[in-house]
Scaffold this active site. Structure first.
Site, short mmCIF file in Angstrom:
data_model
loop_
_atom_site.label_atom_id
_atom_site.label_comp_id
_atom_site.label_asym_id
_atom_site.label_seq_id
_atom_site.Cartn_x
_atom_site.Cartn_y
_atom_site.Cartn_z
N GLY A 200 -62.59 -2.38 -37.68
CA GLY A 200 -63.78 -2.99 -37.10
C GLY A 200 -63.54 -4.40 -36.57
N LEU A 201 -64.65 -5.06 -36.30
CA LEU A 201 -64.58 -6.42 -35.72
C LEU A 201 -64.49 -7.44 -36.85
CD1 LEU A 201 -64.59 -8.28 -33.34
CD2 LEU A 201 -67.01 -7.84 -33.01
N HIS A 202 -63.30 -7.52 -37.46
CA HIS A 202 -63.09 -8.47 -38.55
C HIS A 202 -62.57 -9.78 -37.99
CE1 HIS A 202 -58.64 -7.60 -38.91
NE2 HIS A 202 -59.03 -6.54 -38.26
N ALA A 203 -62.06 -10.64 -38.85
CA ALA A 203 -61.76 -12.01 -38.43
C ALA A 203 -60.73 -12.10 -37.31
CB ALA A 203 -61.28 -12.84 -39.64
#
Lengths: 159, 103
Positions: free
Chosen positions: B23-26
């Protein structure tokens, strides 16, 4: 997800003493070990994994905040801690600022969603400037715990 | 009053889907900010009713966007088309983390 779902109360640290990236990660991981949240024989491996992640790009995301993290098979569920450094630590942040607030996360490899929801909660709450400022001014672990609780209770802007 | 239409170009949009399992992690958020910083256009990302600035890593993380999430990219400016292409490619490539061991 709320702070209380992943921040382990006994591992919260005010007055972090470390002045380097590696030392502060060590100090925070040790706090989770002292709180009984990770296994002693996994400590060094967890620190190494978090440092390896930092090599891919600093998790110092700006505003004096860092979210050092890793996946690790030794934890059955997401565990995290919060640390505050009064002087700030040079963390190679994306905006170049020293880091005063640390949210360290260790998650099971097969649960990327939990990690994202923790990041979502942290970033949402930190958008509130007074929450951010109060946390940085915290002198004791109890102060930090109380602020996290107030954030969980939506006493800061939830937007 | 005499604004040249070229000064206020209409916003361009592009639909994207998150295909990397993490997913859209750091790290992807960091990539998006760095990519957006290379353009002059205003760039936003929308998830449902929420719209955030693509240049703010903290804002991007508030989306909590998991694998399979559909997002709308909007860019406005003289280089909007190139910006959407470059940012869209990051999503299409799964932020270069497909097939890699998870970290």
């Amino acid at each position: 997800m709320k702070f209380s779902d992943f921040v382990k109360k006994d591992a919260i640290r005010a007055n972090l003493q470390s002045t380097s990236k590696e030392a502060v990660i060590d100090e925070l991981v040790q706090s989770l070990l002292d709180a009984g949240e990770i296994a002693a024989d996994q400590r060094d491996d967890i620190i190494a994994a978090i440092m390896k992640r930092e090599e891919l790009g600093s998790t110092g995301i700006g505003r004096g905040v860092a979210v050092p993290h890793t996946k690790h098979p030794s934890v059955p569920e997401l565990v995290g801690t919060v640390g505050v450094s009064e002087a700030g630590v040079d963390f190679d942040s994306l905006d170049g600022e020293r880091v005063q607030l640390f949210f360290l996360l260790i998650s099971p490899p097969e649960r990327p969603g939990d990690h994202l929801r923790a990041l979502e909660n942290i970033s949402r709450q930190l958008r509130d400037e007074s929450f951010c400022r109060f946390l940085k001014q915290s002198k004791t672990a109890d102060d930090i715990q109380q602020l996290l609780q107030e954030a969980d209770d939506n006493q800061f802007a939830a937007g | 009053m005499n604004q040249n239409p070229q000064d206020t170009p209409i916003p361009l949009q592009k639909q994207v889907v998150i295909i990397n399992p993490q997913g859209l992690h750091a790290r992807p958020a960091d990539m998006l900010v760095r990519c957006a910083d290379g353009f002059d256009s205003t760039i936003t990302i929308q998830k449902g009713s929420e719209t955030v600035d693509c240049r703010s890593i903290l804002s991007l993380l508030t989306l909590g966007a998991t694998e399979g999430t559909e997002l709308t990219l909007t860019a406005q400016g003289h280089d909007a088309e190139a910006a959407l292409a470059a940012i869209g490619e990051l999503f299409e490539l799964g932020f270069h983390e497909l097939g890699q061991p998870s970290q």
